[in-house]
Design a protein around this motif. Structure first.
Motif: not given
Length: 436
Positions: A66-68, A79-91, A271-272, A321-324
């Motif tokens: 759900d979040a990285i 690593l946060v944006p790289m992994l977020s792009e790979r796993y479709g999480t917000r960053s 952003d985010a 990261a969770l869109g809240r």
């Protein structure tokens, strides 16, 4: 199957668990460690290897991702944006992070929208006799384009010190600079960054005044500043004594800090994500100067926001990261002011007397509004503790909440006395003693 949100935290550490568990809705979150601090920060890092190792952990996880997130500098921040792009999480995007982390690129971006920065330039490390950049005057700071915790950052006041600092940076710049080039290769760089690379040395005129940190986030393109803190150094030293929240600066200065921060973060295109920007404010000239932008909130300040506002700043990172809604409450905590103190030693030595976890629990119980993290282990030499600045060694981090600055200092003094740390083969000395 649990409906709790699975949040993967790069470099999740024991010291931050209490504040992570204190955020609103923490009962809905399941925290998972993703790579250790040792893997992420010790020795020369390989971003490609770390990325693959993290993917191995995430790919073998059977629940939802759900979040990285992460609250450390490079390589975690990238690593946060790289992994977020790979796993479709917000960053935020990778480029916005690099525009903060690469100190030279960051300066190029800043000067497009603000004047509140020092004169700066690149130093040619390849030259036979490197010289200060044109128009940059002594005293100045030399630092690599990228570094951890003031590592390889040197204040120099003349040509001789300049040469010595260049030599030290030449020897050490590859440890972080080389892996950073792997990141730069993934981006479509503008012309002004062509051929610059990651192993760059930046020279900047020294700033003076009160050091201040501005914390905020960008949510749906809107920049919000939620806190301004004062950073107070040891006398005659560039090493922090404490961070204090909220800032004691006059309200008009705080408003200007908000304005400059908002303009810069819009230019960076983040952003985010959370950010923390360090400034100097000179009360004699009324000048504000931006020192550096960190593309993450400061985990150092989590307790301070909890003491004063009632919620740790980790809440903003997790909510984004969770869109809240990432908003923090204002002054809803039990204390009017709070500080993180750095109990330091300015000479080397071996730790002979280190308090046990039971000792620390007793201190925290006996002195309300206090939390203590001790750095060295029993028998460890201070020079072998990682990520120290160029001039001192951290012995303990002491968090205090109180009703006044006097109250904070009294609690800190009681903690230092109660810790009873002692060292062999050392005498406390001047700030120049560390490198002798």
């Amino acid at each position: 199957m649990s409906d709790r949100k699975n949040i993967f935290i790069l470099g999740l550490d024991e010291a931050n668990l209490p504040t992570l568990r204190a955020v609103p809705d923490a009962q809905e979150y399941e925290y998972h460690p993703l790579l250790t601090i040792e893997e992420l920060q010790h020795g020369e890092v390989s971003v490609a290897e770390l990325f693959d190792k993290a993917r191995g952990v995430l790919d073998s996880f059977e629940g939802s991702i759900d979040a990285i997130v992460g609250y450390w500098d490079f390589p975690v921040s990238t690593l946060v944006p790289m992994l977020s792009e790979r796993y479709g999480t917000r960053s935020t995007g990778l480029e916005s992070v690099v525009k903060c982390e690469h100190k030279y690129w960051s300066r190029l971006e800043q000067q497009k929208v603000i004047d509140e920065h020092p004169r700066f330039g690149r130093v040619d490390l390849e030259a036979d006799d490197p010289q200060p950049p044109e128009g940059v005057r002594f005293p100045m700071w030399l630092k690599p384009a990228l570094s951890y915790s003031s590592e390889l950052a040197f204040g120099v006041k003349d040509q001789q010190e300049f040469r010595e600092a260049v030599e030290a940076i030449r020897k050490g710049v590859a440890r972080v600079g080389r892996p950073f080039e792997y990141i730069l290769d993934r981006l479509d760089l503008p012309e002004e960054m062509a051929g610059v690379g990651g192993q760059v040395c930046l020279a900047e005129e020294a700033l003076s005044g009160i050091q201040v940190a501005v914390e905020g986030y960008v949510h749906n393109g809107e920049v919000t500043v939620y806190g301004v803190l004062d950073s107070i150094n040891y006398p005659d030293s560039s090493s922090f004594l404490r961070h204090q929240y909220p800032s004691a600066l006059p309200e008009p200065v705080v408003r200007r800090l908000h304005d400059v921060s908002e303009r810069v973060m819009r230019q960076i295109g983040m952003d985010a994500a959370t950010f923390s920007i360090e400034y100097f404010y000179d009360p004699h000239t009324d000048a504000i100067n931006l020192l550096e932008i960190n593309p993450r909130h400061s985990q150092s300040h989590a307790e301070l926001f909890q003491y004063v506002d009632g919620v740790p700043n980790h809440h903003c990172m997790l909510s984004l990261a969770l869109g809240r809604d990432p908003a923090l409450p204002h002054r809803a905590g039990p204390y009017a002011v709070a500080a993180k103190w750095y109990y330091r030693w300015f000479a080397d030595g071996a730790a002979r007397q280190v308090p046990t976890p039971e000792d620390i629990e007793r201190i925290e119980r006996e002195i309300p509004g206090v939390r203590v993290d001790v750095v060295p282990e029993e028998g460890q030499r201070l020079s072998e503790t990682p990520h120290q600045d160029s001039y001192s060694y951290e012995l303990a981090h002491i968090f205090t909440g109180g009703n006044s600055e006097k109250d904070l200092r009294a609690k800190y003094d009681r903690c230092v006395a109660a810790l009873g740390l002692a060292f062999d083969e050392t005498e406390p000395g001047g700030r120049d003693q560390k490198n002798v």
